[in-house]
Design a protein around this motif. Structure first.
Motif, PDB file in Angstrom:
ATOM      1  N   ALA A 295       0.850  -1.192   0.000  1.00 39.99           N
ATOM      2  CA  ALA A 295       0.000   0.000   0.000  1.00 39.99           C
ATOM      3  C   ALA A 295       0.881   1.236   0.000  1.00 39.99           C
ATOM      4  O   ALA A 295       1.868   1.300   0.736  1.00 39.99           O
ATOM      5  N   GLU A 296       0.546   2.186  -0.832  1.00 44.47           N
ATOM      6  CA  GLU A 296       1.294   3.429  -0.903  1.00 44.47           C
ATOM      7  C   GLU A 296       0.340   4.602  -0.916  1.00 44.47           C
ATOM      8  O   GLU A 296      -0.817   4.485  -1.355  1.00 44.47           O
ATOM      9  N   ALA A 297       0.814   5.750  -0.427  1.00 46.99           N
ATOM     10  CA  ALA A 297       0.020   6.971  -0.386  1.00 46.99           C
ATOM     11  C   ALA A 297       0.727   8.070  -1.168  1.00 46.99           C
ATOM     12  O   ALA A 297       1.943   8.242  -1.052  1.00 46.99           O
ATOM     13  N   LEU A 298      -0.035   8.811  -1.958  1.00 48.06           N
ATOM     14  CA  LEU A 298       0.508   9.898  -2.755  1.00 48.06           C
ATOM     15  C   LEU A 298      -0.425  11.103  -2.682  1.00 48.06           C
ATOM     16  O   LEU A 298      -1.645  10.943  -2.547  1.00 48.06           O
ATOM     17  N   ARG A 299       0.151  12.281  -2.782  1.00 50.30           N
ATOM     18  CA  ARG A 299      -0.666  13.482  -2.857  1.00 50.30           C
ATOM     19  C   ARG A 299      -0.998  13.753  -4.317  1.00 50.30           C
ATOM     20  O   ARG A 299      -0.156  13.598  -5.207  1.00 50.30           O
ATOM     21  N   VAL A 300      -2.248  14.192  -4.582  1.00 46.60           N
ATOM     22  CA  VAL A 300      -2.648  14.514  -5.936  1.00 46.60           C
ATOM     23  C   VAL A 300      -3.664  15.649  -5.911  1.00 46.60           C
ATOM     24  O   VAL A 300      -4.475  15.754  -4.995  1.00 46.60           O
ATOM     25  N   ASP A 301      -3.597  16.485  -6.906  1.00 43.89           N
ATOM     26  CA  ASP A 301      -4.629  17.480  -7.172  1.00 43.89           C
ATOM     27  C   ASP A 301      -5.212  17.125  -8.531  1.00 43.89           C
ATOM     28  O   ASP A 301      -4.564  17.321  -9.564  1.00 43.89           O
ATOM     29  N   VAL A 302      -6.428  16.587  -8.548  1.00 40.62           N
ATOM     30  CA  VAL A 302      -6.981  16.069  -9.798  1.00 40.62           C
ATOM     31  C   VAL A 302      -7.304  17.157 -10.807  1.00 40.62           C
ATOM     32  O   VAL A 302      -7.560  16.858 -11.979  1.00 40.62           O
ATOM     33  N   THR A 303      -7.294  18.418 -10.397  1.00 38.30           N
ATOM     34  CA  THR A 303      -7.552  19.501 -11.341  1.00 38.30           C
ATOM     35  C   THR A 303      -6.317  19.856 -12.154  1.00 38.30           C
ATOM     36  O   THR A 303      -6.400  20.660 -13.083  1.00 38.30           O
TER      37      THR A 303
ATOM     38  N   ASP B 235      -0.932  12.798 -13.735  1.00 38.81           N
ATOM     39  CA  ASP B 235       0.033  11.991 -14.499  1.00 38.81           C
ATOM     40  C   ASP B 235       1.183  11.496 -13.619  1.00 38.81           C
ATOM     41  O   ASP B 235       1.700  10.385 -13.824  1.00 38.81           O
ATOM     42  N   SER B 236       1.572  12.315 -12.639  1.00 41.85           N
ATOM     43  CA  SER B 236       2.674  11.904 -11.767  1.00 41.85           C
ATOM     44  C   SER B 236       2.286  10.698 -10.920  1.00 41.85           C
ATOM     45  O   SER B 236       3.130   9.847 -10.610  1.00 41.85           O
ATOM     46  N   VAL B 237       1.025  10.610 -10.533  1.00 39.46           N
ATOM     47  CA  VAL B 237       0.557   9.429  -9.794  1.00 39.46           C
ATOM     48  C   VAL B 237       0.675   8.195 -10.671  1.00 39.46           C
ATOM     49  O   VAL B 237       1.203   7.149 -10.256  1.00 39.46           O
ATOM     50  N   PHE B 238       0.201   8.306 -11.908  1.00 43.14           N
ATOM     51  CA  PHE B 238       0.272   7.160 -12.815  1.00 43.14           C
ATOM     52  C   PHE B 238       1.719   6.798 -13.158  1.00 43.14           C
ATOM     53  O   PHE B 238       2.047   5.607 -13.291  1.00 43.14           O
ATOM     54  N   ASP B 239       2.562   7.793 -13.298  1.00 46.88           N
ATOM     55  CA  ASP B 239       3.988   7.507 -13.544  1.00 46.88           C
ATOM     56  C   ASP B 239       4.579   6.696 -12.397  1.00 46.88           C
ATOM     57  O   ASP B 239       5.347   5.740 -12.617  1.00 46.88           O
ATOM     58  N   HIS B 240       4.220   7.075 -11.159  1.00 45.79           N
ATOM     59  CA  HIS B 240       4.718   6.342  -9.994  1.00 45.79           C
ATOM     60  C   HIS B 240       4.180   4.914  -9.987  1.00 45.79           C
ATOM     61  O   HIS B 240       4.922   3.965  -9.693  1.00 45.79           O
ATOM     62  N   VAL B 241       2.908   4.779 -10.309  1.00 45.33           N
ATOM     63  CA  VAL B 241       2.301   3.440 -10.304  1.00 45.33           C
ATOM     64  C   VAL B 241       2.994   2.528 -11.304  1.00 45.33           C
ATOM     65  O   VAL B 241       3.335   1.382 -10.997  1.00 45.33           O
ATOM     66  N   THR B 242       3.218   3.015 -12.515  1.00 44.04           N
ATOM     67  CA  THR B 242       3.800   2.154 -13.538  1.00 44.04           C
ATOM     68  C   THR B 242       5.257   1.801 -13.242  1.00 44.04           C
ATOM     69  O   THR B 242       5.714   0.707 -13.597  1.00 44.04           O
TER      70      THR B 242
ATOM     71  N   SER C 203       6.695   1.890  -9.971  1.00 42.41           N
ATOM     72  CA  SER C 203       6.848   1.270  -8.659  1.00 42.41           C
ATOM     73  C   SER C 203       6.007   0.013  -8.489  1.00 42.41           C
ATOM     74  O   SER C 203       6.457  -0.980  -7.918  1.00 42.41           O
ATOM     75  N   ILE C 204       4.782   0.041  -8.995  1.00 46.25           N
ATOM     76  CA  ILE C 204       3.852  -1.079  -8.811  1.00 46.25           C
ATOM     77  C   ILE C 204       3.816  -1.981 -10.031  1.00 46.25           C
ATOM     78  O   ILE C 204       3.741  -3.196  -9.939  1.00 46.25           O
ATOM     79  N   GLY C 205       3.859  -1.367 -11.201  1.00 44.70           N
ATOM     80  CA  GLY C 205       3.797  -2.152 -12.441  1.00 44.70           C
ATOM     81  C   GLY C 205       2.419  -2.071 -13.058  1.00 44.70           C
ATOM     82  O   GLY C 205       1.901  -0.985 -13.303  1.00 44.70           O
ATOM     83  N   ARG C 206       1.807  -3.186 -13.272  1.00 48.30           N
ATOM     84  CA  ARG C 206       0.491  -3.244 -13.909  1.00 48.30           C
ATOM     85  C   ARG C 206      -0.571  -2.574 -13.044  1.00 48.30           C
ATOM     86  O   ARG C 206      -0.580  -2.713 -11.823  1.00 48.30           O
TER      87      ARG C 206
END
Length: 273
Positions: free
Chosen positions: A60-68, A74-81, A83-86
């Motif tokens: 489990a990981e936590a990230l800050r995001v402002d969806v606006t 995009d930075s959240v998705f970059d981290h997911v791909t 660090s987490i992968g699929r």
């Protein structure tokens, strides 16, 4: 529920999003990434998910995001791909409530665009990026033991409202945003069905969250209308919305896409309510 992959939840720090993160963990997910404007809330939700996880390899990981802000999403998705992968499941629960209830002629212009900015613009950024990432992923069977149930590259769930399908007096700014979220969801679903990506929208009525409590404080008189408007005689618990989100994410909903999943205790059954 046959949840076996990795989930990303925007707006996962509280309310429906937090309950959804917890349920993914309880349902054997491999990983959950909780993204929220409030990083402390996201970290708390991620820690709770870790304690509840049934998969021994759970992350489990936590990230800050402002969806606006597109770059923030995009930075959240970059981290997911990286660090987490699929990414198997993506849920967008980030939203903005009503602050003022007025007739359309008296609607607050700044609030109207603020609600669209978060509820619609944020959903667009999340769904657009998620579809692009999932489209590049390997195609996997929905259920290995039932190959006739097709294959998937991922599943996306957006958060709409019963006001995605109807209207209510004095809530033009919110109703507009939620109609648009459902339209966005349906278009993404039909655009990417051939890619093996399902996109669905949960459409709840009032839910027992801090956001609802805030609306009741900000809009005088609205609290008195909540319970009488629901035939089942209560408002929803966030866990009940999470149940629907995880179901729609799972291969148990392998033939469901572009669907507005109404969760309203019967409130939309009668036009007299």
């Amino acid at each position: 529920m046959d949840i076996t992959g990795n989930a990303v939840i925007f707006g996962g720090g509280g309310g429906i999003g937090r309950s959804t993160a917890l349920l993914f963990a309880q349902s054997n997910a491999s990983a959950v990434v909780v993204a929220d404007l409030n990083l402390e809330a996201a970290e708390s939700a991620a820690a709770e998910a870790k304690r509840a996880a049934t998969n021994p390899k759970f992350r489990a990981e936590a990230l800050r995001v402002d969806v606006t802000i597109q770059e923030s999403v995009d930075s959240v998705f970059d981290h997911v791909t990286t660090s987490i992968g699929r990414m198997d499941y993506c849920v967008n629960c980030a939203g903005f409530p009503v602050k003022t209830a007025r007739q359309t002629a008296d609607a607050d212009v700044a609030e109207f665009f603020r609600v669209q900015d978060i509820n619609l613009r944020g959903t667009f950024f999340v769904v657009r990026a998620a579809c692009a990432i999932m489209r590049s992923q390997d195609l996997l069977p929905n259920l290995a033991e039932f190959p006739e149930r097709g294959s998937t590259r991922g599943s996306i769930v957006t958060l709409g409202s019963v006001l995605s399908l109807g209207a209510s007096p004095y809530l033009m700014q919110y109703t507009t945003s939620k109609h648009a979220v459902l339209g966005l969801t349906k278009t993404a679903a039909i655009d990417h069905a051939a890619d093996g990506i399902r996109v669905n929208c949960v459409c709840p009525t009032w839910v027992d969250t801090n956001m609802t409590k805030q609306v009741c404080e900000d809009v005088p008189g609205i609290e008195e209308t909540l319970i009488p408007s629901v035939p089942l005689g209560r408002i929803a618990k966030p866990e009940e919305i999470a149940d629907a989100i995880v179901f729609l994410s799972s291969p148990r909903a392998s033939f469901v896409t572009g669907c507005p999943f109404i969760i309203d205790g019967g409130a939309s059954l009668s036009s007299n309510r």
